[in-house]
Design a protein around this motif. Structure first.
Motif, PDB file in Angstrom:
ATOM      1  N   HIS A  43       0.825  -1.203   0.000  1.00 28.25           N
ATOM      2  CA  HIS A  43       0.000   0.000   0.000  1.00 28.25           C
ATOM      3  C   HIS A  43       0.861   1.255   0.000  1.00 28.25           C
ATOM      4  CE1 HIS A  43      -3.252   2.774   0.865  1.00 28.25           C
ATOM      5  NE2 HIS A  43      -2.566   3.236   1.901  1.00 28.25           N
ATOM      6  N   LEU A  44       1.815   1.342   0.912  1.00 24.62           N
ATOM      7  CA  LEU A  44       2.654   2.537   0.941  1.00 24.62           C
ATOM      8  C   LEU A  44       3.468   2.671  -0.338  1.00 24.62           C
ATOM      9  CD1 LEU A  44       3.314   4.901   2.913  1.00 24.62           C
ATOM     10  CD2 LEU A  44       5.481   3.714   3.318  1.00 24.62           C
ATOM     11  N   THR A  45       3.901   1.545  -0.885  1.00 23.53           N
ATOM     12  CA  THR A  45       4.674   1.567  -2.128  1.00 23.53           C
ATOM     13  C   THR A  45       3.858   2.159  -3.269  1.00 23.53           C
ATOM     14  OG1 THR A  45       5.935  -0.391  -1.433  1.00 23.53           O
ATOM     15  CG2 THR A  45       5.925   0.137  -3.791  1.00 23.53           C
ATOM     16  N   GLU A  46       2.648   1.651  -3.463  1.00 22.72           N
ATOM     17  CA  GLU A  46       1.849   2.136  -4.594  1.00 22.72           C
ATOM     18  C   GLU A  46       1.362   3.564  -4.367  1.00 22.72           C
ATOM     19  OE1 GLU A  46      -1.651  -0.076  -5.462  1.00 22.72           O
ATOM     20  OE2 GLU A  46      -2.308  -0.223  -3.371  1.00 22.72           O
ATOM     21  N   VAL A  47       1.145   3.941  -3.118  1.00 18.47           N
ATOM     22  CA  VAL A  47       0.778   5.328  -2.819  1.00 18.47           C
ATOM     23  C   VAL A  47       1.902   6.270  -3.226  1.00 18.47           C
ATOM     24  CG1 VAL A  47       0.466   6.974  -0.923  1.00 18.47           C
ATOM     25  CG2 VAL A  47      -0.926   4.902  -1.025  1.00 18.47           C
ATOM     26  N   HIS A  48       3.140   5.937  -2.859  1.00 16.54           N
ATOM     27  CA  HIS A  48       4.269   6.799  -3.205  1.00 16.54           C
ATOM     28  C   HIS A  48       4.496   6.831  -4.711  1.00 16.54           C
ATOM     29  CE1 HIS A  48       6.312   6.980   1.015  1.00 16.54           C
ATOM     30  NE2 HIS A  48       5.072   7.422   1.002  1.00 16.54           N
ATOM     31  N   GLU A  49       4.347   5.693  -5.374  1.00 16.84           N
ATOM     32  CA  GLU A  49       4.485   5.679  -6.838  1.00 16.84           C
ATOM     33  C   GLU A  49       3.417   6.558  -7.496  1.00 16.84           C
ATOM     34  OE1 GLU A  49       6.453   1.275  -7.727  1.00 16.84           O
ATOM     35  OE2 GLU A  49       4.285   1.550  -7.898  1.00 16.84           O
ATOM     36  N   PHE A  50       2.192   6.432  -7.031  1.00 19.48           N
ATOM     37  CA  PHE A  50       1.065   7.158  -7.611  1.00 19.48           C
ATOM     38  C   PHE A  50       1.265   8.667  -7.511  1.00 19.48           C
ATOM     39  CE2 PHE A  50      -3.225   9.034  -6.922  1.00 19.48           C
ATOM     40  CZ  PHE A  50      -3.796   8.725  -8.144  1.00 19.48           C
ATOM     41  N   TRP A  51       1.579   9.156  -6.316  1.00 19.31           N
ATOM     42  CA  TRP A  51       1.720  10.595  -6.143  1.00 19.31           C
ATOM     43  C   TRP A  51       2.995  11.134  -6.759  1.00 19.31           C
ATOM     44  CZ3 TRP A  51      -2.395  13.260  -5.275  1.00 19.31           C
ATOM     45  CH2 TRP A  51      -3.477  12.633  -4.647  1.00 19.31           C
ATOM     46  N   ALA A  52       4.039  10.327  -6.809  1.00 19.49           N
ATOM     47  CA  ALA A  52       5.246  10.753  -7.511  1.00 19.49           C
ATOM     48  C   ALA A  52       4.965  10.977  -8.988  1.00 19.49           C
ATOM     49  CB  ALA A  52       6.355   9.714  -7.333  1.00 19.49           C
ATOM     50  N   GLU A  53       4.170  10.083  -9.572  1.00 21.56           N
ATOM     51  CA  GLU A  53       3.854  10.204 -10.996  1.00 21.56           C
ATOM     52  C   GLU A  53       2.898  11.363 -11.251  1.00 21.56           C
ATOM     53  OE1 GLU A  53       3.930   9.733 -15.001  1.00 21.56           O
ATOM     54  OE2 GLU A  53       5.278   8.896 -13.476  1.00 21.56           O
ATOM     55  N   ILE A  54       1.964  11.600 -10.356  1.00 21.89           N
ATOM     56  CA  ILE A  54       1.065  12.743 -10.513  1.00 21.89           C
ATOM     57  C   ILE A  54       1.867  14.047 -10.537  1.00 21.89           C
ATOM     58  CG2 ILE A  54      -0.606  14.157  -9.231  1.00 21.89           C
ATOM     59  CD1 ILE A  54      -2.172  11.664  -8.692  1.00 21.89           C
ATOM     60  N   LEU A  55       2.823  14.166  -9.623  1.00 22.34           N
ATOM     61  CA  LEU A  55       3.633  15.383  -9.578  1.00 22.34           C
ATOM     62  C   LEU A  55       4.583  15.462 -10.772  1.00 22.34           C
ATOM     63  CD1 LEU A  55       4.448  15.570  -5.763  1.00 22.34           C
ATOM     64  CD2 LEU A  55       2.668  16.780  -7.018  1.00 22.34           C
ATOM     65  N   ALA A  56       5.188  14.331 -11.130  1.00 21.65           N
ATOM     66  CA  ALA A  56       6.138  14.331 -12.245  1.00 21.65           C
ATOM     67  C   ALA A  56       5.456  14.677 -13.567  1.00 21.65           C
ATOM     68  CB  ALA A  56       6.822  12.972 -12.345  1.00 21.65           C
ATOM     69  N   SER A  57       4.244  14.190 -13.747  1.00 22.35           N
ATOM     70  CA  SER A  57       3.518  14.432 -15.004  1.00 22.35           C
ATOM     71  C   SER A  57       2.749  15.749 -14.993  1.00 22.35           C
ATOM     72  CB  SER A  57       2.527  13.289 -15.252  1.00 22.35           C
ATOM     73  OG  SER A  57       1.511  13.285 -14.271  1.00 22.35           O
TER      74      SER A  57
END
Length: 280
Positions: A43-57
């Motif tokens: 859960h924490l892994t996918e949360v960090h991936e998700f928000w990192a990609e939202i900010l990066a994109s």
């Protein structure tokens, strides 16, 4: 914000991973009974991936966010691979947060908060609360949450987590105020929380719904005539309680004291229902 968000996210995420990496992956998470230790790590892994990609994109629309969610890589099956992916996900999130200013626009699931800053704040609390979950799951001492961080976490629930529920009420539902709760932090300013229930029947399948939502009241007059209760405790106790983690208080060294709830039984029942909605 005065809290060093990047340091907290790093510290809490690393602590969570270290604890869960040494725990049976099948161990149940007491505060999230449907999850195992491996589920919590993922859960924490996918949360960090998700928000990192939202900010990066630089995503700002629902369509962009849906595309990000649909494109995510599958969950690793091996523990070591999952631990490595968590580390990379946290690094990616921190890199994006370090590169962006709070006032910059970014998608978030609460319409009143559409900036990088709300993601920064959310992720400090997400990592902190789930670190508590990890330590409890492993049967380890619960690392204290600072009073400053606890006060910020309680404020986040009151001003973001609970009010956001109003935006998810469907058009066919009706909403009715049912209770007022005075929240009294021992080291802060009392606030009035209004609880309503939304209910209705979905046309396409006839399914009935009835659920609580809550938000701070802008005018004392809005509280008149409703069942009322009072919740009091330290910021640390109230923070854990508001995030649905009151049971953790029994495992804290130098426990800050219980959350005390008094008042009309109907108001207390509505409050219990709101807490039961959960904040996984």
């Amino acid at each position: 914000m005065s809290i060093n968000a990047l340091a907290i996210i790093q510290q809490e995420a690393d602590r969570l991973a270290a604890v869960l990496g040494a725990t049976d992956p099948a161990q149940q998470v007491p505060t999230c009974p449907d999850w195992t230790a491996a589920d919590l790590l993922w859960h924490l892994t996918e949360v960090h991936e998700f928000w990192a990609e939202i900010l990066a994109s630089r995503a700002t629309t629902e369509e962009e966010v849906t595309a990000i969610d649909e494109a995510k890589a599958p969950r690793p099956m091996e523990q070591e691979e999952l631990l490595a992916r968590r580390e990379a996900a946290t690094d990616a999130l921190l890199a994006q947060l370090a590169a962006r200013k709070d006032e910059e626009s970014a998608w978030f699931w609460f319409s009143q908060e559409q900036t990088v800053g709300i993601t920064r704040r959310m992720q400090t609390h997400e990592a902190t609360i789930h670190r508590v979950d990890a330590e409890l799951t492993a049967g380890q001492p619960i690392t204290p949450i600072s009073p400053e961080m606890a006060a910020a976490g309680l404020d986040h629930v009151l001003r973001v987590m609970w009010p956001a529920g109003y935006e998810w009420i469907p058009d066919w539902a009706s909403t009715k105020p049912v209770a007022v709760i005075e929240i009294r932090p021992g080291d802060g300013t009392p606030q009035l929380l209004g609880i309503s229930r939304w209910s209705g029947t979905r046309t396409r399948d006839g399914q009935a719904f009835d659920a609580p939502v809550g938000r701070l009241l802008e005018k004392p007059a809005d509280a008149e005539g409703l069942p009322r209760a009072t919740v009091s405790g330290s910021a640390i106790s109230l923070n854990l309680w508001a995030w649905g983690r009151a049971q953790v208080l029994d495992h804290l060294a130098n426990a800050p004291g219980p959350v005390e709830i008094h008042g009309d039984p109907e108001a207390m029942a509505q409050l219990e229902a709101l807490i039961a909605e959960g904040h996984d």
